[in-house]
Design a protein around this motif. Structure first.
Motif, PDB file in Angstrom:
ATOM      1  N   TYR B 142      -6.967 -20.297 -79.462  1.00 37.14           N
ATOM      2  CA  TYR B 142      -7.659 -20.888 -78.309  1.00 37.14           C
ATOM      3  C   TYR B 142      -8.613 -19.866 -77.688  1.00 37.14           C
ATOM      4  N   GLY B 170       8.470 -27.206 -76.653  1.00 37.05           N
ATOM      5  CA  GLY B 170       8.108 -28.158 -75.608  1.00 37.05           C
ATOM      6  C   GLY B 170       8.098 -27.518 -74.239  1.00 37.05           C
ATOM      7  N   ARG B 179      -0.375 -20.004 -67.557  1.00 39.92           N
ATOM      8  CA  ARG B 179      -1.613 -20.031 -68.340  1.00 39.92           C
ATOM      9  C   ARG B 179      -1.479 -20.937 -69.558  1.00 39.92           C
ATOM     10  N   VAL B 181       0.569 -23.453 -69.941  1.00 39.32           N
ATOM     11  CA  VAL B 181       0.644 -24.846 -69.493  1.00 39.32           C
ATOM     12  C   VAL B 181      -0.745 -25.329 -69.072  1.00 39.32           C
ATOM     13  N   GLY B 182      -1.521 -24.443 -68.461  1.00 41.65           N
ATOM     14  CA  GLY B 182      -2.895 -24.801 -68.100  1.00 41.65           C
ATOM     15  C   GLY B 182      -3.751 -25.067 -69.335  1.00 41.65           C
ATOM     16  N   SER B 185      -2.966 -28.447 -70.705  1.00 40.57           N
ATOM     17  CA  SER B 185      -3.643 -29.497 -69.945  1.00 40.57           C
ATOM     18  C   SER B 185      -5.092 -29.659 -70.411  1.00 40.57           C
ATOM     19  N   LYS B 186      -5.785 -28.528 -70.623  1.00 36.60           N
ATOM     20  CA  LYS B 186      -7.175 -28.581 -71.107  1.00 36.60           C
ATOM     21  C   LYS B 186      -7.247 -29.235 -72.498  1.00 36.60           C
ATOM     22  N   MET B 188      -5.189 -31.421 -73.725  1.00 39.17           N
ATOM     23  CA  MET B 188      -4.953 -32.861 -73.562  1.00 39.17           C
ATOM     24  C   MET B 188      -6.222 -33.548 -73.062  1.00 39.17           C
ATOM     25  N   GLU B 189      -6.947 -32.892 -72.155  1.00 36.60           N
ATOM     26  CA  GLU B 189      -8.221 -33.458 -71.690  1.00 36.60           C
ATOM     27  C   GLU B 189      -9.195 -33.617 -72.856  1.00 36.60           C
ATOM     28  N   LEU B 194      -0.212 -35.277 -76.522  1.00 32.93           N
ATOM     29  CA  LEU B 194       1.035 -34.520 -76.332  1.00 32.93           C
ATOM     30  C   LEU B 194       2.256 -35.308 -76.775  1.00 32.93           C
ATOM     31  N   ASN B 195       2.330 -36.581 -76.391  1.00 38.70           N
ATOM     32  CA  ASN B 195       3.519 -37.368 -76.711  1.00 38.70           C
ATOM     33  C   ASN B 195       3.692 -37.520 -78.222  1.00 38.70           C
ATOM     34  N   THR B 198       4.947 -34.132 -79.615  1.00 36.00           N
ATOM     35  CA  THR B 198       6.368 -33.839 -79.369  1.00 36.00           C
ATOM     36  C   THR B 198       7.256 -34.787 -80.172  1.00 36.00           C
TER      37      THR B 198
END
Lengths: 327, 327
Positions: B142, B170, B179, B181-182, B185-186, B188-189, B194-195, B198
């Motif tokens: 990343y 998970g 960081r 987790v942030g 989120s990016k 996923m955007e 995610l679902n 997992t």
């Protein structure tokens, strides 16, 4: 790198009522889970921070797995000495969820506010803020906090993150959005200990539950796309009153070939509780409805009279008939 | 609301080498996990996007639980026809992890780049970018992507998120930072599901593993703060060659009273494999070392000659002696 979280704005009348309140009574639902307790505590900390004198209440005890949370020992089950000027129910979809805490005869002069994320909410308050797009009531308390321009302390952040983590089963449910994960990151930056929260609230279980998992999983069977287990009374005689093998139904649905998972639990009074889960593409709402229960396409349940072998046969016949496990 | 992610910057010489490369060979480690495959695919998509012609390689097959990932079918186990101008090993702590893919006689003219997050990395490349503060190699890819000013596609984001999700189980490991987790989120955007990730990578298991869990959990015992189970050869005779009850050791450590969890697995050749896990405050590194194995204070293991009852007795005597489960 900058990013933005699209905040949801609480209703103006809710913000006004909260700003004018002095002695709010906050109520979490009976048989409280992590979101009930997390959002209750977070709302309490928030209102205390704003100079109010809130009382936090829940009819039932805080579960062992949530007793690591700050201020959880200040939640009361008796509110007879408290005279609120506003009552706020969190995470509760109908008035019965408030249990013995809410006494309409005593509280009729205090406006009732509902803050909830359940799509089934019956809007039983004077002000109803219901956001089914939110994964947890704690997500809504986060937006409330932001609307009130409060920066979270470590304690407030920890309670909010607990609500998010428990209602999404550790960010695993289908309604876990990028926004929720972004909020989780912000709460961690504010000091919320994600690992401690998951270890306590998600990864802690009784020795009896572990024993029961072993016995129940020992009965695992598959029949096409149906995977099933039985939880018999006789298995639990030495297990200190535990009844349900919590979590087993999701665990067995993880089998590669499974489309539908079934857990049949013999209740103490002899009835059979049926729990159904389905992978996306299958539907277990119909069978639960046919057997007098209810739920959603991917998660449903019912309780049926009969012996375990009889109910098993009935359930499997219906599952085959409705072809519930078809893609 | 704006927030920022503190990016880690890759070494300048690494960026220069990548920019000048035309035919990079990317190698994931043997017995690949979600981070190996996720970071391999993400790096491949990134380099392809930059106009390179990368070849992706791994000695062993992609696990069933990761076959939902885009382009996973393009990973090769035979690279004899490829003439790389740079070789990049991802998520590999020493050269043996590249298995049969890396042939020093053939590749001696191509510089070897190591991109890894393991603290045990032996820096075996010409350029070594090792970041033990990162929870996954995918986290490093990343940062590489950001340093190369690339915006992630849904496919790239999905591979990166798979690496983060699997190496943090998970978002449950202690090294899951705000960081990380942030970044999740990016991603996923950018479209990473995610679902779905997992469900596939974490919540899928074979029917045989579910059966084995039932039999192994049927042996659960506790002795003070020690919770233990046995996985005997005889339990697995009808289970198609499965050996380890993956995940059981973390599951039993979740018992309220547990400080140390022990899984004793009888291997096909009769030796006993011991897996230890500890809650923070206890230490199972010492006992594993004493028995010829290794690991960390909270997770360790060893393999011991002997019968299961004998090894159990030996392990318990040592655990009591070292008081490993004391606070």
């Amino acid at each position: 790198m900058t990013t933005s979280i699209n905040l949801i704005t609480p209703p103006g009348e809710l913000l006004e009522l909260i700003e004018s309140a002095r002695r709010p009574l906050l109520i979490a639902h009976i048989a409280p889970d992590g979101d009930a307790i997390g959002s209750l505590l977070a709302a309490g900390i928030l209102l205390h921070y704003l100079g109010k004198e809130p009382l936090l209440a829940c009819q039932d005890r805080v579960p062992v797995t949530l007793r690591f949370l700050p201020f959880q020992d200040q939640i009361k089950s008796d509110v007879r000495d408290f005279d609120p000027d506003v009552v706020i129910a969190v995470d509760s979809s109908d008035p019965s969820r408030m249990g013995a805490i809410y006494d309409p005869d005593r509280f009729y002069q205090a406006p009732l506010v509902v803050i909830d994320h359940h799509v089934t909410n019956v809007h039983f308050g004077d002000i109803n803020w219901v956001e089914p797009s939110c994964c947890a009531a704690a997500e809504m308390i986060y937006y409330l906090m932001r609307a009130l321009d409060v920066t979270p302390t470590k304690e407030l952040a920890s309670c909010l993150l607990t609500g998010l983590v428990t209602d999404t089963r550790g960010f695993r449910t289908a309604n876990t959005t990028a926004r929720v994960v972004g909020i989780a990151s912000k709460l961690m930056e504010a000091g919320a200990p994600l690992n401690r929260i998951t270890e306590n609230a998600l990864n802690s279980r009784s020795y009896d539950l572990i024993s029961l998992w072993g016995r129940v999983l020992g009965t695992v069977q598959r029949d096409g796309g149906i995977i099933s287990v039985s939880n018999e009374r006789a298995m639990r005689e030495d297990l200190n009153g535990i009844i349900r093998a919590d979590g087993v139904v999701s665990f067995i649905l993880g089998a590669y070939a499974a489309k539908v998972a079934v857990v049949l639990t013999e209740l103490p009074e002899g009835k059979i509780e049926c729990s159904f889960r389905a992978r996306p593409g299958s539907d277990v709402a119909t069978i639960a409805l046919q057997l007098g229960g209810g739920g959603h396409p991917l998660a449903s349940g019912c309780t049926v009279e009969g012996t375990l072998p009889d109910v098993r046969q009935q359930v499997f016949a219906l599952l085959r008939e409705t072809n519930a496990w078809a893609e």
